[in-house]
Design a protein around this motif. Structure first.
Motif, PDB file in Angstrom:
ATOM      1  N   ILE A  30       0.842  -1.190   0.000  1.00  0.00           N
ATOM      2  CA  ILE A  30       0.000   0.000   0.000  1.00  0.00           C
ATOM      3  C   ILE A  30       0.886   1.251   0.000  1.00  0.00           C
ATOM      4  CG2 ILE A  30      -0.207   0.072   2.510  1.00  0.00           C
ATOM      5  CD1 ILE A  30      -3.158   0.880   2.055  1.00  0.00           C
ATOM      6  N   LEU A  31       0.477   2.261  -0.769  1.00  0.00           N
ATOM      7  CA  LEU A  31       1.235   3.515  -0.849  1.00  0.00           C
ATOM      8  C   LEU A  31       0.962   4.371   0.383  1.00  0.00           C
ATOM      9  CD1 LEU A  31       0.775   4.700  -4.527  1.00  0.00           C
ATOM     10  CD2 LEU A  31       2.931   4.374  -3.344  1.00  0.00           C
ATOM     11  N   GLY A  32       2.000   4.784   1.042  1.00  0.00           N
ATOM     12  CA  GLY A  32       1.847   5.648   2.204  1.00  0.00           C
ATOM     13  C   GLY A  32       1.350   4.896   3.421  1.00  0.00           C
ATOM     14  N   HIS A  33       1.287   5.574   4.540  1.00  0.00           N
ATOM     15  CA  HIS A  33       0.873   4.963   5.805  1.00  0.00           C
ATOM     16  C   HIS A  33      -0.626   5.146   6.007  1.00  0.00           C
ATOM     17  CE1 HIS A  33       1.015   3.624   9.919  1.00  0.00           C
ATOM     18  NE2 HIS A  33       0.347   4.711  10.270  1.00  0.00           N
ATOM     19  N   CYS A  34      -1.308   4.054   6.327  1.00  0.00           N
ATOM     20  CA  CYS A  34      -2.742   4.093   6.616  1.00  0.00           C
ATOM     21  C   CYS A  34      -3.015   3.195   7.804  1.00  0.00           C
ATOM     22  CB  CYS A  34      -3.553   3.557   5.446  1.00  0.00           C
ATOM     23  SG  CYS A  34      -4.050   4.799   4.279  1.00  0.00           S
ATOM     24  N   ASP A  35      -3.786   3.685   8.756  1.00  0.00           N
ATOM     25  CA  ASP A  35      -4.148   2.833   9.884  1.00  0.00           C
ATOM     26  C   ASP A  35      -5.654   2.865  10.165  1.00  0.00           C
ATOM     27  OD1 ASP A  35      -4.301   5.373  10.884  1.00  0.00           O
ATOM     28  OD2 ASP A  35      -2.835   5.066  12.477  1.00  0.00           O
ATOM     29  N   ASN A  36      -6.433   3.334   9.172  1.00  0.00           N
ATOM     30  CA  ASN A  36      -7.880   3.315   9.346  1.00  0.00           C
ATOM     31  C   ASN A  36      -8.555   3.030   8.007  1.00  0.00           C
ATOM     32  OD1 ASN A  36      -8.529   5.868   7.921  1.00  0.00           O
ATOM     33  ND2 ASN A  36      -7.305   6.772   9.574  1.00  0.00           N
ATOM     34  N   GLN A  37      -9.781   2.533   8.058  1.00  0.00           N
ATOM     35  CA  GLN A  37     -10.472   2.096   6.845  1.00  0.00           C
ATOM     36  C   GLN A  37     -10.717   3.202   5.824  1.00  0.00           C
ATOM     37  OE1 GLN A  37     -13.814  -0.395   7.580  1.00  0.00           O
ATOM     38  NE2 GLN A  37     -12.627  -1.862   8.768  1.00  0.00           N
ATOM     39  N   PRO A  38     -11.172   4.398   6.208  1.00  0.00           N
ATOM     40  CA  PRO A  38     -11.385   5.426   5.186  1.00  0.00           C
ATOM     41  C   PRO A  38     -10.098   5.769   4.436  1.00  0.00           C
ATOM     42  CG  PRO A  38     -12.521   6.042   7.192  1.00  0.00           C
ATOM     43  CD  PRO A  38     -11.672   4.830   7.513  1.00  0.00           C
ATOM     44  N   CYS A  39      -8.960   5.697   5.112  1.00  0.00           N
ATOM     45  CA  CYS A  39      -7.684   5.997   4.471  1.00  0.00           C
ATOM     46  C   CYS A  39      -7.307   4.919   3.461  1.00  0.00           C
ATOM     47  CB  CYS A  39      -6.601   6.123   5.541  1.00  0.00           C
ATOM     48  SG  CYS A  39      -4.937   6.343   4.884  1.00  0.00           S
ATOM     49  N   ILE A  40      -7.599   3.657   3.768  1.00  0.00           N
ATOM     50  CA  ILE A  40      -7.214   2.543   2.896  1.00  0.00           C
ATOM     51  C   ILE A  40      -8.045   2.527   1.621  1.00  0.00           C
ATOM     52  CG2 ILE A  40      -7.161   0.022   2.696  1.00  0.00           C
ATOM     53  CD1 ILE A  40      -6.534  -0.031   5.724  1.00  0.00           C
ATOM     54  N   ASN A  41      -9.339   2.821   1.708  1.00  0.00           N
ATOM     55  CA  ASN A  41     -10.236   2.734   0.555  1.00  0.00           C
ATOM     56  C   ASN A  41      -9.761   3.639  -0.577  1.00  0.00           C
ATOM     57  OD1 ASN A  41     -12.542   1.432  -0.508  1.00  0.00           O
ATOM     58  ND2 ASN A  41     -13.685   3.333  -0.293  1.00  0.00           N
ATOM     59  N   GLY A  42      -9.443   3.054  -1.721  1.00  0.00           N
ATOM     60  CA  GLY A  42      -8.981   3.809  -2.874  1.00  0.00           C
ATOM     61  C   GLY A  42      -7.491   4.072  -2.899  1.00  0.00           C
ATOM     62  N   LYS A  43      -6.763   3.545  -1.917  1.00  0.00           N
ATOM     63  CA  LYS A  43      -5.319   3.758  -1.833  1.00  0.00           C
ATOM     64  C   LYS A  43      -4.601   2.953  -2.908  1.00  0.00           C
ATOM     65  CE  LYS A  43      -2.528   5.805   1.175  1.00  0.00           C
ATOM     66  NZ  LYS A  43      -2.501   7.230   1.317  1.00  0.00           N
ATOM     67  N   GLY A  44      -3.621   3.552  -3.540  1.00  0.00           N
ATOM     68  CA  GLY A  44      -2.850   2.888  -4.583  1.00  0.00           C
ATOM     69  C   GLY A  44      -1.825   1.920  -4.025  1.00  0.00           C
ATOM     70  N   LEU A  45      -1.238   1.152  -4.932  1.00  0.00           N
ATOM     71  CA  LEU A  45      -0.226   0.165  -4.574  1.00  0.00           C
ATOM     72  C   LEU A  45       1.057   0.455  -5.330  1.00  0.00           C
ATOM     73  CD1 LEU A  45      -2.576  -2.906  -4.838  1.00  0.00           C
ATOM     74  CD2 LEU A  45      -1.574  -2.065  -2.731  1.00  0.00           C
ATOM     75  N   ALA A  46       2.175   0.099  -4.707  1.00  0.00           N
ATOM     76  CA  ALA A  46       3.489   0.278  -5.328  1.00  0.00           C
ATOM     77  C   ALA A  46       4.377  -0.884  -4.918  1.00  0.00           C
ATOM     78  CB  ALA A  46       4.104   1.606  -4.887  1.00  0.00           C
ATOM     79  N   LEU A  47       5.521  -0.994  -5.572  1.00  0.00           N
ATOM     80  CA  LEU A  47       6.502  -2.028  -5.233  1.00  0.00           C
ATOM     81  C   LEU A  47       7.474  -1.488  -4.193  1.00  0.00           C
ATOM     82  CD1 LEU A  47       7.309  -3.459  -8.774  1.00  0.00           C
ATOM     83  CD2 LEU A  47       5.845  -4.450  -7.004  1.00  0.00           C
ATOM     84  N   LEU A  48       7.643  -2.245  -3.113  1.00  0.00           N
ATOM     85  CA  LEU A  48       8.573  -1.877  -2.050  1.00  0.00           C
ATOM     86  C   LEU A  48       9.366  -3.109  -1.632  1.00  0.00           C
ATOM     87  CD1 LEU A  48       6.180   0.368   0.064  1.00  0.00           C
ATOM     88  CD2 LEU A  48       7.946   1.120  -1.537  1.00  0.00           C
TER      89      LEU A  48
END
Length: 160
Positions: A30-48
Motif C-alpha cells: 500500500i502507498l503511504g501509511h494508513c491505519d484506518n479504513q477510510p484511508c485505505i479505501n482507494g489507496k494505490g499500490l506500489a513495489l517496495l
C-alpha cells in the motif's frame, strides 16, 4: 507463519502469499501509511522491499479476488491502459476486482504469472517505462495490455 495467515487461507481455500515482482524481488504494498479504513479505501499500490504484505486469492461468482487483510481487494476501476490498481472494499459484484492468474510457460522464466484483470483483459503491471529492466522501489501498480513473458513489469511470483 504471520498472524492471520492461517485464517485467511481457511476462508479463501488458497494459500496466502506475497505478491512479488519476478524480476525486481519487490513486493506489492500500500502507498503511504494508513491505519484506518477510510484511508485505505482507494489507496494505490506500489513495489517496495520486503514489506511482508500478505494477499490471498478468493473465488467468487464471476472470477477471483486478490484480497489484502480479508476485506480489501485489488481493483482497476477503468478498462484503460495506465489505470492505477487500488484497494477497495471487497464486493463480489465489482468486476474490476476479478483477476485470473496465467502461468508462464516460457523457458526463460520459471514459475512466474501474469495477473489478468477479467473485466479489462489487461495485466497487473508495474508502471515502468523501460519494460526490459526490473522495476525500482516505489513503482506504482497499474493495468496495461498483456505482453509476452519477457516484460519485466508484468511477471509476478505468487503461490495462489
Amino acid at each position: 507463519m504471520a498472524p492471520g495467515v492461517a485464517e485467511a487461507e481457511a476462508v479463501a481455500g488458497h494459500p496466502a502469499t506475497r505478491l512479488t515482482n519476478h524480476y525486481s524481488g519487490l513486493d506489492a504494498s500500500i502507498l503511504g501509511h494508513c491505519d484506518n479504513q477510510p484511508c485505505i479505501n482507494g489507496k494505490g499500490l506500489a513495489l517496495l522491499r520486503e514489506t511482508g504484505n500478505i494477499f490471498v486469492m478468493v473465488d467468487v461468482p464471476g472470477g477471483s479476488q486478490i484480497r489484502w487483510f480479508g476485506d480489501w481487494c485489488l481493483e482497476a476501476d477503468s478498462k484503460e491502459n495506465g489505470t492505477p490498481v487500488v484497494l477497495h472494499k471487497c464486493d463480489n459484484g465489482r468486476v474490476g476486482q476479478w483477476w485470473t492468474p496465467q502461468i508462464s510457460y516460457s523457458p526463460r522464466i520459471d514459475d512466474g504469472y501474469q495477473l489478468v484483470n477479467a473485466w479489462s483483459g489487461r495485466c497487473l503491471d508495474a508502471r515502468n517505462p523501460d519494460w526490459r529492466r526490473a522495476p525500482q522501489p516505489g513503482t506504482v501498480l497499474q493495468i496495461w495490455d498483456c505482453h509476452d513473458w519477457s516484460r519485466a513489469n508484468q511477471i509476478w511470483d505468487i503461490d495462489f
